[in-house]
Write a protein that holds these residues in place. Structure first.
Motif, short mmCIF file in Angstrom:
data_model
loop_
_atom_site.label_atom_id
_atom_site.label_comp_id
_atom_site.label_asym_id
_atom_site.label_seq_id
_atom_site.Cartn_x
_atom_site.Cartn_y
_atom_site.Cartn_z
N LEU A 342 0.82 -1.21 0.00
CA LEU A 342 0.00 0.00 0.00
C LEU A 342 0.85 1.27 0.00
O LEU A 342 0.45 2.30 -0.56
CB LEU A 342 -0.94 0.00 1.21
CG LEU A 342 -2.08 -1.02 1.15
CD1 LEU A 342 -2.82 -1.09 2.48
CD2 LEU A 342 -3.05 -0.67 0.03
N ALA A 343 2.02 1.20 0.62
CA ALA A 343 2.89 2.37 0.69
C ALA A 343 3.58 2.66 -0.64
O ALA A 343 3.88 3.82 -0.96
CB ALA A 343 3.93 2.19 1.79
N THR A 344 3.81 1.63 -1.42
CA THR A 344 4.59 1.80 -2.66
C THR A 344 3.74 1.81 -3.92
O THR A 344 4.23 2.21 -4.99
CB THR A 344 5.64 0.68 -2.78
OG1 THR A 344 4.98 -0.60 -2.75
CG2 THR A 344 6.64 0.74 -1.64
N ASP A 345 2.50 1.40 -3.83
CA ASP A 345 1.62 1.35 -5.01
C ASP A 345 0.49 2.36 -4.81
O ASP A 345 -0.59 2.03 -4.30
CB ASP A 345 1.07 -0.06 -5.19
CG ASP A 345 0.38 -0.25 -6.55
OD1 ASP A 345 -0.08 0.75 -7.12
OD2 ASP A 345 0.30 -1.41 -7.01
N THR A 346 0.73 3.59 -5.23
CA THR A 346 -0.25 4.66 -5.04
C THR A 346 -1.55 4.37 -5.77
O THR A 346 -2.65 4.63 -5.24
CB THR A 346 0.32 6.00 -5.54
OG1 THR A 346 1.55 6.25 -4.87
CG2 THR A 346 -0.65 7.14 -5.25
N ALA A 347 -1.46 3.82 -6.97
CA ALA A 347 -2.67 3.53 -7.75
C ALA A 347 -3.54 2.50 -7.04
O ALA A 347 -4.77 2.65 -6.96
CB ALA A 347 -2.28 3.03 -9.14
N LEU A 348 -2.92 1.46 -6.51
CA LEU A 348 -3.68 0.44 -5.78
C LEU A 348 -4.29 1.03 -4.52
O LEU A 348 -5.46 0.75 -4.19
CB LEU A 348 -2.77 -0.73 -5.41
CG LEU A 348 -3.43 -1.83 -4.56
CD1 LEU A 348 -4.56 -2.50 -5.33
CD2 LEU A 348 -2.40 -2.87 -4.12
N ARG A 349 -3.53 1.86 -3.82
CA ARG A 349 -4.04 2.47 -2.60
C ARG A 349 -5.26 3.35 -2.90
O ARG A 349 -6.26 3.32 -2.18
CB ARG A 349 -2.95 3.29 -1.92
CG ARG A 349 -3.29 3.70 -0.49
CD ARG A 349 -2.09 4.27 0.23
NE ARG A 349 -1.67 5.57 -0.26
CZ ARG A 349 -0.52 5.82 -0.86
NH1 ARG A 349 0.35 4.84 -1.05
NH2 ARG A 349 -0.21 7.04 -1.28
N ASP A 350 -5.19 4.10 -3.99
CA ASP A 350 -6.32 4.94 -4.37
C ASP A 350 -7.54 4.10 -4.76
O ASP A 350 -8.68 4.44 -4.43
CB ASP A 350 -5.93 5.85 -5.54
CG ASP A 350 -4.96 6.95 -5.12
OD1 ASP A 350 -4.83 7.18 -3.90
OD2 ASP A 350 -4.33 7.56 -6.01
#
Length: 388
Positions: A342-350
């Protein structure tokens, strides 16, 4: 349908009692919630509430006085017996009794003699499952284990065995009873409802630091040491952790070297708590045992991707890999793995944030929960009438 309902505190029980009354199904509500609380009365006209809170009120007072722990535990036990005695008086006029686990053995025995349907309500996993899990954890941490009094454990288990049905709030709790040998037909699952705030999707700031939020007590049961240990595995990432809640006497983290990126806020309420949710990027509940983590619904309503354990009730609220992740208990490595994603994949987090908000909007409210409860209790009575 004449339901005799009994509960020792307020929580969701007042909601259930009022809902059953409004639906015409409540015979009597035996309340052990202390009259010393400003939230004690129910103002519904004609509401059939009977107080059984004398010893509970003394117990509440004892918590404010310099009295011994053993005496407090004794008062708490007596308070449950008082509620049971009062409940038993009204069994003959009912069709079904629904009571909180630990507060109804005498009433249950009377119900069986009279042919009254009995349902014991549990809010957590099977007591033996809880005791075994937490005793193991205390031993692992080299902490002194006290556990529940043996007579109380024995009483709770006797109620499980004697009751016609067991009302559980989540799949996790249901599974704990199945593992102990209870048949599926005896278990009634009714998840709690939510009264979530109307929150607009939060546009996360451009701060490069990922803020992880936890809300709950700082205790062994909540598994916080595994979340803190997970942070030590992520020192290469800009992550900070905010812990919101009261600290228990035994926290389970006293032996840890806390990193600088961990902040304790104490208890937050109202706008301060809302700001904590709005300022977070991820929510984590690493609990070892929670029957139904209501804070998970709150986190979803703020659009927070959730990391929680299999023992939180989370399986009833979110789908692993969609609105967040469900991980094994007692695993700092599993938490660290999901936090790194979640910290490294901004698109997935969004994406998960958007799905979390959508999922919160789809969660059942208390009206739906009450409809489900009413339906399963009616079904229990119908089965009894068919057997006669």
């Amino acid at each position: 349908m004449k339901i005799l309902y009994s509960a020792p505190n307020r929580a969701h029980h007042y909601i259930y009692a009022k809902g059953l009354f409004q639906r015409g199904g409540l015979y009597k509500f035996i309340s052990g919630f202390s009259r010393l609380s400003k939230r004690s009365p129910i103002t519904e006209p004609g509401f059939p509430m009977i107080k059984a809170d004398l010893l509970q009120s003394l117990y509440v007072l004892s918590l404010r006085l310099p009295v011994g722990y053993r005496f407090q535990r004794q008062l708490a036990y007596w308070a449950k017996l008082e509620q049971d005695v009062v409940l038993s008086r009204y069994v003959p006029g009912s069709d079904l009794i629904l009571f909180y686990n630990g507060c109804g053995l005498r009433s249950l025995q009377r119900a069986r003699k009279l042919g009254v349907v009995s349902v014991v309500e549990v809010v957590n996993s099977h007591i033996a499952y809880q005791e075994e899990l937490l005793q193991e954890e205390y031993k692992r941490l080299r902490l002194t284990w006290q556990g529940s009094p043996k007579r109380e454990v024995k009483r709770r288990i006797a109620e499980y065995d004697l009751a016609d049905y067991i009302l559980v709030p989540s799949e996790f709790v249901r599974q704990s009873f199945l593992e102990k040998g209870f048949p599926e037909s005896k278990l009634l699952k009714v998840p709690y409802g939510f009264s979530l705030p109307e929150v607009r999707p939060v546009k996360r700031g451009s701060d490069s630091v990922i803020e992880v939020l936890y809300v709950g007590s700082i205790s062994v049961r909540k598994g916080l040491r595994y979340l803190i240990q997970a942070l030590s595995l992520l020192q290469d990432l800009p992550i900070r952790l905010k812990l919101v809640g009261p600290q228990a006497k035994v926290s389970g983290i006293a032996d840890l070297q806390l990193p600088d990126n961990v902040q304790f806020t104490g208890v937050l309420k109202g706008e301060a708590l809302e700001q904590a949710y709005r300022g977070a990027d991820v929510f984590c509940l690493p609990t070892l045992e929670d029957g139904f983590g209501l804070v998970l619904g709150e986190a979803l309503s703020y659009g927070l991707p959730v990391i929680t354990t299999t023992n939180s009730g989370g399986m009833d609220l979110l789908t692993d890999g969609e609105e967040g992740f469900i991980v094994p208990i007692q695993s700092a490595e599993a938490i660290a793995e999901k936090l790194r994603i979640l910290a490294t994949d901004t698109a997935l987090r969004d994406t998960m944030s958007r799905k979390a908000f959508e999922q919160a909007s789809a969660l059942d409210g208390w009206a739906e929960s009450l409809s489900r409860l009413t339906a399963v209790l009616k079904a229990c009575l119908q089965l009894k009438s068919q057997d006669e």
